[in-house]
Design an enzyme around this catalytic site. Structure first.
Site, PDB file in Angstrom:
ATOM      1  N   GLU A 134       0.943  -1.151  -0.133  1.00 44.70           N
ATOM      2  CA  GLU A 134      -0.135   0.080  -0.041  1.00 44.70           C
ATOM      3  C   GLU A 134       1.004   1.361  -0.030  1.00 44.70           C
ATOM      4  O   GLU A 134       0.681   2.098   0.843  1.00 44.70           O
ATOM      5  CB  GLU A 134      -0.997   0.038   1.239  1.00 44.70           C
ATOM      6  CG  GLU A 134      -1.864  -1.467   1.289  1.00 44.70           C
ATOM      7  CD  GLU A 134      -2.796  -1.203   2.239  1.00 44.70           C
ATOM      8  OE1 GLU A 134      -2.736  -0.453   3.437  1.00 44.70           O
ATOM      9  OE2 GLU A 134      -3.727  -2.032   2.422  1.00 44.70           O
ATOM     10  N   ASN A 177       2.109  -5.008  -3.205  1.00 43.55           N
ATOM     11  CA  ASN A 177       0.649  -5.582  -2.765  1.00 43.55           C
ATOM     12  C   ASN A 177      -0.124  -4.131  -2.553  1.00 43.55           C
ATOM     13  O   ASN A 177       0.509  -3.152  -1.878  1.00 43.55           O
ATOM     14  CB  ASN A 177       0.754  -6.389  -1.612  1.00 43.55           C
ATOM     15  CG  ASN A 177      -0.477  -7.088  -1.344  1.00 43.55           C
ATOM     16  OD1 ASN A 177      -1.207  -7.649  -2.130  1.00 43.55           O
ATOM     17  ND2 ASN A 177      -1.123  -6.899  -0.036  1.00 43.55           N
ATOM     18  N   HIS A 213     -10.568  -6.453  -1.723  1.00 43.18           N
ATOM     19  CA  HIS A 213     -11.677  -6.193  -0.918  1.00 43.18           C
ATOM     20  C   HIS A 213     -12.838  -5.437  -1.333  1.00 43.18           C
ATOM     21  O   HIS A 213     -12.927  -4.375  -1.976  1.00 43.18           O
ATOM     22  CB  HIS A 213     -11.180  -5.584   0.323  1.00 43.18           C
ATOM     23  CG  HIS A 213     -10.110  -5.881   1.012  1.00 43.18           C
ATOM     24  ND1 HIS A 213     -10.183  -7.137   1.979  1.00 43.18           N
ATOM     25  CD2 HIS A 213      -8.881  -5.524   1.108  1.00 43.18           C
ATOM     26  CE1 HIS A 213      -8.785  -7.318   2.410  1.00 43.18           C
ATOM     27  NE2 HIS A 213      -8.102  -6.493   2.073  1.00 43.18           N
ATOM     28  N   GLU A 243      -6.291 -10.691  -1.005  1.00 44.61           N
ATOM     29  CA  GLU A 243      -6.828 -10.549   0.244  1.00 44.61           C
ATOM     30  C   GLU A 243      -8.534 -10.541  -0.098  1.00 44.61           C
ATOM     31  O   GLU A 243      -9.076  -9.459   0.342  1.00 44.61           O
ATOM     32  CB  GLU A 243      -6.553  -9.221   0.668  1.00 44.61           C
ATOM     33  CG  GLU A 243      -4.783  -9.147   1.101  1.00 44.61           C
ATOM     34  CD  GLU A 243      -4.464  -7.706   1.886  1.00 44.61           C
ATOM     35  OE1 GLU A 243      -5.567  -7.177   2.360  1.00 44.61           O
ATOM     36  OE2 GLU A 243      -3.400  -7.563   1.756  1.00 44.61           O
ATOM     37  N   ASP A 245     -12.271 -10.488  -0.110  1.00 48.58           N
ATOM     38  CA  ASP A 245     -13.428 -10.694   0.454  1.00 48.58           C
ATOM     39  C   ASP A 245     -14.313  -9.906  -0.185  1.00 48.58           C
ATOM     40  O   ASP A 245     -14.541  -9.034  -0.831  1.00 48.58           O
ATOM     41  CB  ASP A 245     -13.260 -10.567   2.144  1.00 48.58           C
ATOM     42  CG  ASP A 245     -12.683  -9.065   2.375  1.00 48.58           C
ATOM     43  OD1 ASP A 245     -12.731  -8.195   1.599  1.00 48.58           O
ATOM     44  OD2 ASP A 245     -12.212  -9.108   3.696  1.00 48.58           O
TER      45      ASP A 245
END
Ligand code: XIL
Length: 324
Positions: A134, A177, A213, A243, A245
């Site tokens: 990030e 990432n 996400h 990641e 979801d």
């Protein structure tokens, strides 16, 4: 719904593809159902928090690998590969570090030693590292995020972090990432420019992690995700969904669970269709433990298994996609 006969990892294995998930302590240690599901279904594990600075660095002198080693042993015992997460982030820094007053040279040495010691420690155990997490700030025109690292090491800190990680474990796959850079947009353009620039300068890096996400009402266009994967592939990079979801607005209904299942399926399918995409990793696997309700107010039930470890429609959708 009982557990299906064939686990996700088993269905994915013939393709050389990994189905992974993030692992939360203390559940791994203390919850047998949690551990059993993890071992059965997933071939790749990421530490949700256990390899972040705050976990590994209780004070300036000491490294605490207790939980991370437990995870590494669990992964080895269950023939799972490990994603190391993460060597450099602006969050999850221990208080002794964020409040430290150091010279720029000392900041650099602190980061360098951390990367050196941690990557060395997990040599041969961690297959892939999220070296930098990030670093691009969409609220700053997609320039490099203001962080201690940028302030004290300058913009070149990213290249140096990758070089140090590579020196500590030449066999590890090294990733950048980020979130919100999965499709085609200003932020993914910035990521693309950043990583292409690093490659041009000979910086050892191998892939880009797409966090993913998302929710049914807020996700990148799927064709754009595929385009983004392709351009990174052309630049010589692998990608992994790191990641995933799919959060649902509460109250959750069967209709929302069906929408969730479609989105899970579509995202996995894009990965399977793009040969530079080597893994799809969810950010947790049971709705009993997820960062979603705490972080996204009014949302819940973002994962493949419900809170009682029953596979959800999203799980069935993944089984179907992997069986096709
Ligand atoms: C989150 C964890 O899930 C939480 O338990 C923790 O409190 C904060 O961090 N992007 C990342 C992850 O790269 O490390 C974050 O994990 C979620 C967003």
């Amino acid at each position: 719904m009982s557990h299906p006969a064939v686990a996700l990892r088993t269905l994915a294995a013939p393709r050389g593809f990994h189905i992974g998930t993030a692992v939360a302590f203390p559940h791994l240690r203390h919850n047998r159902r949690y551990a059993a599901t993890l071992a059965r279904e997933f071939s790749m594990l990421t530490a949700e928090n256990t390899m972040k600075w705050a976990a590994l660095r209780p004070d300036r002198q000491r490294y605490d690998f207790t939980d991370a080693d437990y995870l590494a042993r669990f992964a080895a015992a269950n023939h799972q590969v490990l994603r190391g997460h993460t060597l450099l982030w602006h969050q999850a820094l221990p208080a002794w570090l964020s409040s430290a007053s150091l010279s720029n040279r000392q900041w650099e040495n602190t980061l360098r030693n951390h990367i050196d010691i941690v990557v060395h420690h997990f040599r041969g155990q961690v297959q892939t590292w999220d070296v930098v997490n990030e670093a691009i700030d969409e609220n700053k025109g997609c320039a490099l995020r203001d962080s201690l690292w940028l302030a004290h090491l300058g913009p070149d800190y990213i290249a140096r972090a990758f070089r140090w990680a590579h020196a500590a474990d030449p066999a590890a796959r090294l990733y950048y990432n980020d979130y919100g850079a999965e499709g085609m947009n200003r932020k993914s353009d910035a990521v693309y420019r950043l990583v292409s620039g690093l490659l041009e300068h000979g910086v050892p890096m191998h892939g880009v992690g797409l966090q993913m996400h998302v929710s049914p009402e807020d996700h990148p266009r799927l064709t754009d995700v595929a385009r983004n994967m392709r351009r990174l592939g052309k630049a010589g990079l692998a990608v992994q969904v790191t990641e995933l979801d799919v959060r649902l607005k509460t109250p959750v209904t069967p209709k929302k669970l069906a929408e969730q299942a479609r989105l899970y399926r579509d995202i996995l399918q894009i990965c399977l269709d793009n040969k530079n995409c080597t893994a799809c990793v969810t950010w947790g696997f049971t709705d009993a433990y997820s960062w979603v309700p705490g972080f996204f107010k009014g949302y819940d039930q973002a994962l493949l298994f419900d809170a009682a470890y029953r596979p959800k429609p999203a799980y069935q959708a993944w089984t179907a996609a992997l069986t096709k």
